[in-house]
Scaffold this motif. Structure first.
Motif, mmCIF file in Angstrom:
data_model
loop_
_atom_site.group_PDB
_atom_site.id
_atom_site.type_symbol
_atom_site.label_atom_id
_atom_site.label_comp_id
_atom_site.label_asym_id
_atom_site.label_seq_id
_atom_site.Cartn_x
_atom_site.Cartn_y
_atom_site.Cartn_z
ATOM 1 N N THR A 256 3.347 9.179 -4.598
ATOM 2 C CA THR A 256 3.666 8.453 -4.262
ATOM 3 C C THR A 256 4.327 7.734 -5.327
ATOM 4 O O THR A 256 5.165 7.032 -4.636
ATOM 5 N N ARG A 257 4.408 8.616 -6.500
ATOM 6 C CA ARG A 257 4.631 7.997 -7.447
ATOM 7 C C ARG A 257 5.762 9.396 -8.207
ATOM 8 O O ARG A 257 6.392 9.581 -9.449
ATOM 9 N N ARG A 262 10.465 11.880 -2.367
ATOM 10 C CA ARG A 262 9.854 11.013 -1.968
ATOM 11 C C ARG A 262 8.827 10.825 -0.995
ATOM 12 O O ARG A 262 8.915 11.852 0.057
ATOM 13 N N PRO A 263 8.244 9.827 -0.687
ATOM 14 C CA PRO A 263 6.485 10.344 0.129
ATOM 15 C C PRO A 263 7.422 10.152 1.804
ATOM 16 O O PRO A 263 6.385 11.566 2.387
ATOM 17 N N ASP A 280 -1.890 11.058 0.957
ATOM 18 C CA ASP A 280 -1.283 9.970 -0.049
ATOM 19 C C ASP A 280 -2.004 10.056 -1.826
ATOM 20 O O ASP A 280 -2.960 9.045 -2.065
#
Length: 308
Positions: A256-257, A262-263, A280
Protein backbone atom coordinates in the motif's frame (compact mmCIF):
# COMPACT_ATOMS: atom_id res chain seq x y z
CA UNK A 1 7.92 -20.97 9.67
CA UNK A 2 8.57 -18.12 12.09
CA UNK A 3 8.27 -14.50 11.14
CA UNK A 4 10.86 -11.96 12.21
CA UNK A 5 10.23 -8.81 10.23
CA UNK A 6 13.42 -7.13 9.11
CA UNK A 7 15.70 -10.06 9.98
CA UNK A 8 17.61 -11.14 6.89
CA UNK A 9 19.92 -14.12 6.61
CA UNK A 10 23.42 -13.71 5.16
CA UNK A 11 23.77 -13.96 1.40
CA UNK A 12 22.42 -17.34 0.35
CA UNK A 13 24.89 -19.81 -1.17
CA UNK A 14 23.27 -21.97 -3.85
CA UNK A 15 23.36 -25.74 -3.55
CA UNK A 16 23.45 -26.07 -7.33
CA UNK A 17 24.20 -23.68 -10.20
CA UNK A 18 23.80 -24.14 -13.93
CA UNK A 19 22.91 -22.30 -17.10
CA UNK A 20 19.75 -22.51 -19.17
CA UNK A 21 19.85 -21.58 -22.83
CA UNK A 22 17.01 -20.00 -24.77
CA UNK A 23 18.37 -19.64 -28.28
CA UNK A 24 21.39 -17.36 -27.97
CA UNK A 25 20.40 -16.21 -24.48
CA UNK A 26 22.22 -17.83 -21.56
CA UNK A 27 20.56 -17.55 -18.15
CA UNK A 28 22.34 -18.07 -14.82
CA UNK A 29 20.23 -20.32 -12.59
CA UNK A 30 20.71 -20.94 -8.87
CA UNK A 31 19.04 -23.69 -6.86
CA UNK A 32 18.56 -24.06 -3.11
CA UNK A 33 17.06 -26.77 -0.94
CA UNK A 34 16.22 -30.42 -1.54
CA UNK A 35 16.44 -31.64 -5.12
CA UNK A 36 13.20 -33.59 -4.70
CA UNK A 37 11.28 -30.68 -3.15
CA UNK A 38 8.28 -28.96 -4.70
CA UNK A 39 9.80 -26.43 -7.16
CA UNK A 40 9.38 -22.71 -6.46
CA UNK A 41 10.81 -20.24 -8.98
CA UNK A 42 11.72 -16.69 -7.88
CA UNK A 43 11.93 -13.94 -10.52
CA UNK A 44 13.47 -10.52 -9.79
CA UNK A 45 12.95 -7.09 -11.34
CA UNK A 46 14.88 -3.84 -11.89
CA UNK A 47 17.68 -3.24 -10.93
CA UNK A 48 18.14 -6.48 -9.04
CA UNK A 49 19.45 -9.98 -9.67
CA UNK A 50 18.66 -13.28 -7.98
CA UNK A 51 20.25 -11.75 -4.86
CA UNK A 52 16.99 -9.83 -4.33
CA UNK A 53 15.70 -13.05 -2.79
CA UNK A 54 18.57 -13.65 -0.34
CA UNK A 55 16.27 -12.94 2.60
CA UNK A 56 13.45 -15.11 1.23
CA UNK A 57 15.43 -18.17 0.13
CA UNK A 58 16.35 -19.47 3.63
CA UNK A 59 12.70 -19.21 4.69
CA UNK A 60 11.52 -21.44 1.84
CA UNK A 61 14.45 -23.73 1.00
CA UNK A 62 14.04 -25.84 4.15
CA UNK A 63 10.98 -27.42 2.54
CA UNK A 64 10.95 -26.40 -1.12
CA UNK A 65 13.33 -26.69 -4.03
CA UNK A 66 13.89 -22.99 -4.65
CA UNK A 67 15.12 -21.79 -8.03
CA UNK A 68 16.18 -18.20 -8.73
CA UNK A 69 17.70 -16.87 -11.92
CA UNK A 70 19.18 -13.68 -13.30
CA UNK A 71 16.80 -12.55 -16.02
CA UNK A 72 18.25 -11.43 -19.33
CA UNK A 73 20.10 -8.14 -19.02
CA UNK A 74 21.11 -8.70 -15.40
CA UNK A 75 23.85 -10.28 -13.34
CA UNK A 76 25.51 -13.29 -14.93
CA UNK A 77 22.93 -13.76 -17.68
CA UNK A 78 23.18 -12.59 -21.29
CA UNK A 79 22.54 -8.89 -21.93
CA UNK A 80 21.74 -8.41 -25.62
CA UNK A 81 22.08 -4.88 -26.95
CA UNK A 82 18.90 -4.35 -29.04
CA UNK A 83 15.94 -2.93 -27.15
CA UNK A 84 13.66 -5.30 -29.05
CA UNK A 85 15.36 -8.23 -27.29
CA UNK A 86 13.59 -7.18 -24.08
CA UNK A 87 10.02 -7.34 -25.31
CA UNK A 88 7.74 -9.17 -22.92
CA UNK A 89 7.10 -11.95 -25.39
CA UNK A 90 10.82 -12.76 -25.40
CA UNK A 91 11.15 -12.50 -21.63
CA UNK A 92 8.28 -14.97 -21.28
CA UNK A 93 10.16 -17.49 -23.44
CA UNK A 94 13.14 -17.16 -21.07
CA UNK A 95 10.86 -17.96 -18.15
CA UNK A 96 9.40 -21.01 -19.88
CA UNK A 97 12.90 -22.18 -20.84
CA UNK A 98 13.95 -22.06 -17.18
CA UNK A 99 10.81 -23.91 -16.06
CA UNK A 100 11.24 -26.61 -18.70
CA UNK A 101 14.89 -27.07 -17.69
CA UNK A 102 14.43 -27.22 -13.92
CA UNK A 103 11.05 -28.98 -13.73
CA UNK A 104 10.25 -30.85 -16.95
CA UNK A 105 7.66 -33.14 -15.38
CA UNK A 106 5.64 -30.92 -13.03
CA UNK A 107 4.44 -27.31 -12.94
CA UNK A 108 6.26 -24.88 -10.67
CA UNK A 109 5.05 -22.31 -8.18
CA UNK A 110 6.28 -18.79 -8.91
CA UNK A 111 6.99 -15.73 -6.78
CA UNK A 112 7.97 -12.62 -8.72
CA UNK A 113 8.66 -8.95 -8.04
CA UNK A 114 8.59 -5.76 -10.14
CA UNK A 115 9.60 -6.50 -13.77
CA UNK A 116 9.94 -10.13 -12.78
CA UNK A 117 6.23 -10.12 -12.02
CA UNK A 118 5.43 -8.20 -15.20
CA UNK A 119 7.15 -10.83 -17.36
CA UNK A 120 5.58 -13.72 -15.45
CA UNK A 121 2.18 -12.11 -16.00
CA UNK A 122 2.99 -12.22 -19.70
CA UNK A 123 3.85 -15.90 -19.40
CA UNK A 124 0.83 -17.04 -17.36
CA UNK A 125 -1.53 -15.39 -19.85
CA UNK A 126 -0.18 -17.56 -22.65
CA UNK A 127 -2.29 -20.56 -23.75
CA UNK A 128 -1.36 -23.70 -21.82
CA UNK A 129 0.50 -21.79 -19.09
CA UNK A 130 -1.12 -23.90 -16.37
CA UNK A 131 0.94 -26.86 -17.61
CA UNK A 132 4.03 -24.98 -16.48
CA UNK A 133 2.81 -22.86 -13.54
CA UNK A 134 0.85 -24.20 -10.58
CA UNK A 135 0.50 -20.84 -8.81
CA UNK A 136 1.77 -17.29 -9.18
CA UNK A 137 2.45 -14.87 -6.32
CA UNK A 138 2.81 -11.39 -7.79
CA UNK A 139 4.53 -8.53 -5.94
CA UNK A 140 4.67 -4.92 -7.18
CA UNK A 141 4.49 -5.83 -10.83
CA UNK A 142 1.15 -5.69 -12.66
CA UNK A 143 0.18 -7.06 -16.02
CA UNK A 144 0.79 -4.00 -18.21
CA UNK A 145 -2.20 -4.75 -20.42
CA UNK A 146 -4.48 -4.97 -17.38
CA UNK A 147 -3.05 -1.78 -15.90
CA UNK A 148 -3.49 0.15 -19.14
CA UNK A 149 -7.08 -1.06 -19.51
CA UNK A 150 -7.85 -0.08 -15.91
CA UNK A 151 -6.42 3.42 -16.45
CA UNK A 152 -8.43 3.88 -19.64
CA UNK A 153 -11.62 2.81 -17.86
CA UNK A 154 -10.89 5.34 -15.12
CA UNK A 155 -10.67 8.16 -17.65
CA UNK A 156 -13.80 7.06 -19.52
CA UNK A 157 -15.78 6.79 -16.29
CA UNK A 158 -15.57 10.53 -15.75
CA UNK A 159 -15.95 9.97 -12.00
CA UNK A 160 -13.65 11.64 -9.46
CA UNK A 161 -12.53 8.22 -8.22
CA UNK A 162 -11.78 6.92 -11.70
CA UNK A 163 -9.98 10.06 -12.79
CA UNK A 164 -7.96 10.27 -9.58
CA UNK A 165 -6.98 6.62 -9.82
CA UNK A 166 -5.58 7.12 -13.30
CA UNK A 167 -3.90 10.41 -12.39
CA UNK A 168 -2.28 9.00 -9.25
CA UNK A 169 -0.89 6.04 -11.21
CA UNK A 170 0.45 8.39 -13.90
CA UNK A 171 2.22 10.39 -11.20
CA UNK A 172 3.65 7.22 -9.65
CA UNK A 173 4.85 6.07 -13.07
CA UNK A 174 6.35 9.43 -14.06
CA UNK A 175 9.88 8.13 -13.50
CA UNK A 176 9.41 5.71 -16.41
CA UNK A 177 9.31 8.67 -18.80
CA UNK A 178 12.84 9.56 -17.72
CA UNK A 179 13.93 5.92 -17.98
CA UNK A 180 12.77 5.80 -21.62
CA UNK A 181 14.69 8.89 -22.75
CA UNK A 182 17.68 8.37 -25.03
CA UNK A 183 21.22 8.67 -23.59
CA UNK A 184 20.39 10.71 -20.46
CA UNK A 185 19.25 7.93 -18.08
CA UNK A 186 22.27 5.83 -19.00
CA UNK A 187 24.58 8.73 -18.22
CA UNK A 188 22.73 9.35 -14.96
CA UNK A 189 23.18 5.79 -13.71
CA UNK A 190 26.82 5.72 -14.79
CA UNK A 191 27.31 8.57 -12.33
CA UNK A 192 25.11 7.47 -9.42
CA UNK A 193 24.53 3.76 -10.01
CA UNK A 194 26.63 2.55 -7.10
CA UNK A 195 25.83 0.19 -4.27
CA UNK A 196 26.30 2.94 -1.71
CA UNK A 197 23.93 5.37 -3.46
CA UNK A 198 21.27 2.72 -4.12
CA UNK A 199 21.27 1.56 -0.51
CA UNK A 200 21.01 5.17 0.62
CA UNK A 201 18.05 5.69 -1.72
CA UNK A 202 16.23 2.64 -0.33
CA UNK A 203 16.89 3.74 3.24
CA UNK A 204 15.61 7.28 2.62
CA UNK A 205 12.56 6.26 0.56
CA UNK A 206 11.54 3.03 2.28
CA UNK A 207 13.47 2.98 5.54
CA UNK A 208 15.27 -0.27 4.71
CA UNK A 209 18.55 -0.73 6.61
CA UNK A 210 21.59 -1.28 4.40
CA UNK A 211 22.27 -4.71 5.91
CA UNK A 212 18.92 -5.98 4.60
CA UNK A 213 19.77 -5.10 0.99
CA UNK A 214 21.66 -7.68 -1.06
CA UNK A 215 23.06 -6.41 -4.36
CA UNK A 216 25.18 -7.98 -7.08
CA UNK A 217 28.55 -6.47 -7.99
CA UNK A 218 27.02 -5.75 -11.40
CA UNK A 219 24.53 -3.21 -9.96
CA UNK A 220 25.62 -0.31 -12.19
CA UNK A 221 25.55 -2.36 -15.38
CA UNK A 222 22.22 -3.86 -14.34
CA UNK A 223 20.64 -0.46 -13.78
CA UNK A 224 21.67 0.65 -17.26
CA UNK A 225 20.88 -2.60 -19.05
CA UNK A 226 17.50 -2.86 -17.34
CA UNK A 227 16.37 0.44 -18.86
CA UNK A 228 15.68 -1.56 -22.02
CA UNK A 229 12.75 -3.26 -20.25
CA UNK A 230 11.00 0.10 -20.03
CA UNK A 231 11.85 1.18 -23.56
CA UNK A 232 10.72 -2.10 -25.08
CA UNK A 233 7.35 -2.41 -23.35
CA UNK A 234 5.81 0.61 -21.60
CA UNK A 235 4.55 2.62 -24.56
CA UNK A 236 3.53 -0.45 -26.54
CA UNK A 237 1.30 -1.70 -23.74
CA UNK A 238 -0.03 1.69 -22.62
CA UNK A 239 -1.16 2.59 -26.14
CA UNK A 240 -2.12 -0.89 -27.29
CA UNK A 241 -3.37 -3.04 -24.41
CA UNK A 242 -4.48 -6.56 -25.20
CA UNK A 243 -7.09 -8.74 -23.53
CA UNK A 244 -5.04 -11.21 -21.51
CA UNK A 245 -6.56 -13.94 -19.34
CA UNK A 246 -5.08 -16.66 -17.17
CA UNK A 247 -6.31 -19.85 -15.54
CA UNK A 248 -3.27 -19.96 -13.23
CA UNK A 249 -4.18 -19.20 -9.57
CA UNK A 250 -2.85 -15.73 -8.71
CA UNK A 251 -1.94 -14.27 -5.33
CA UNK A 252 -1.42 -10.51 -5.17
CA UNK A 253 0.80 -9.07 -2.45
CA UNK A 254 -0.14 -5.41 -2.78
CA UNK A 255 2.14 -2.94 -1.04
CA UNK A 256 0.00 0.00 0.00
CA UNK A 257 3.04 2.31 0.25
CA UNK A 258 4.41 1.33 -3.15
CA UNK A 259 5.97 4.35 -4.86
CA UNK A 260 5.66 2.81 -8.34
CA UNK A 261 2.31 1.00 -8.49
CA UNK A 262 -0.83 2.28 -6.79
CA UNK A 263 -2.93 -0.36 -4.98
CA UNK A 264 -6.06 0.56 -6.95
CA UNK A 265 -4.31 -0.57 -10.12
CA UNK A 266 -4.97 -4.18 -9.09
CA UNK A 267 -8.70 -3.72 -8.48
CA UNK A 268 -9.70 -5.24 -11.83
CA UNK A 269 -7.46 -8.31 -11.64
CA UNK A 270 -10.39 -10.63 -11.04
CA UNK A 271 -11.64 -9.76 -14.54
CA UNK A 272 -8.57 -11.40 -16.02
CA UNK A 273 -7.83 -14.34 -13.72
CA UNK A 274 -10.09 -17.23 -12.71
CA UNK A 275 -8.82 -17.24 -9.13
CA UNK A 276 -7.30 -14.27 -7.30
CA UNK A 277 -6.29 -13.93 -3.67
CA UNK A 278 -5.21 -10.47 -2.53
CA UNK A 279 -3.34 -9.31 0.56
CA UNK A 280 -2.71 -5.60 1.15
CA UNK A 281 0.46 -4.99 3.16
CA UNK A 282 1.57 -1.65 4.70
CA UNK A 283 4.94 -1.82 2.98
CA UNK A 284 6.85 -0.09 0.22
CA UNK A 285 7.89 -1.34 -3.20
CA UNK A 286 10.90 -3.47 -2.17
CA UNK A 287 9.08 -6.01 -0.02
CA UNK A 288 11.75 -8.71 -0.58
CA UNK A 289 14.18 -6.50 1.34
CA UNK A 290 11.86 -4.93 3.92
CA UNK A 291 9.85 -8.01 4.92
CA UNK A 292 11.03 -11.29 3.35
CA UNK A 293 9.16 -13.24 6.03
CA UNK A 294 5.84 -11.85 4.79
CA UNK A 295 6.61 -13.13 1.30
CA UNK A 296 7.63 -16.55 2.58
CA UNK A 297 4.53 -16.91 4.75
CA UNK A 298 2.06 -15.88 2.07
CA UNK A 299 3.80 -17.89 -0.63
CA UNK A 300 3.90 -21.00 1.55
CA UNK A 301 0.22 -20.69 2.46
CA UNK A 302 -0.80 -20.16 -1.17
CA UNK A 303 1.29 -23.09 -2.39
CA UNK A 304 -0.17 -25.36 0.27
CA UNK A 305 -3.69 -24.29 -0.71
CA UNK A 306 -3.28 -25.55 -4.28
CA UNK A 307 -4.59 -28.99 -5.29
CA UNK A 308 -1.90 -31.64 -5.05
Amino acid sequence: MTRETGQVAPRSVPDRTHRVHNGDISLAVYEFGPEDGVPVVLVHGWPDTHHLWDGVVPLLSDRYRVIAYDTRGYGESSAPTPVSAYQLSRLATDFFAVVEAVSPTEPVHVVAHDWGSVQVWEAVCEPGASQYVASFTSISGPNLDHLSTWMRRGVRSGTPRGLWGTLSQCLSSAYTTFFMLPVLPGLFFRLVGTERVWKLFLRLVEGIPAEQISLAPTIKQDMISGLRFYKANILARMFGPRERFTTVPVQLLVNTRDIAVRPAGYDDTARWAERVVRHDLPRGHWLPYSDPAAIAEHADAFIQAQPK
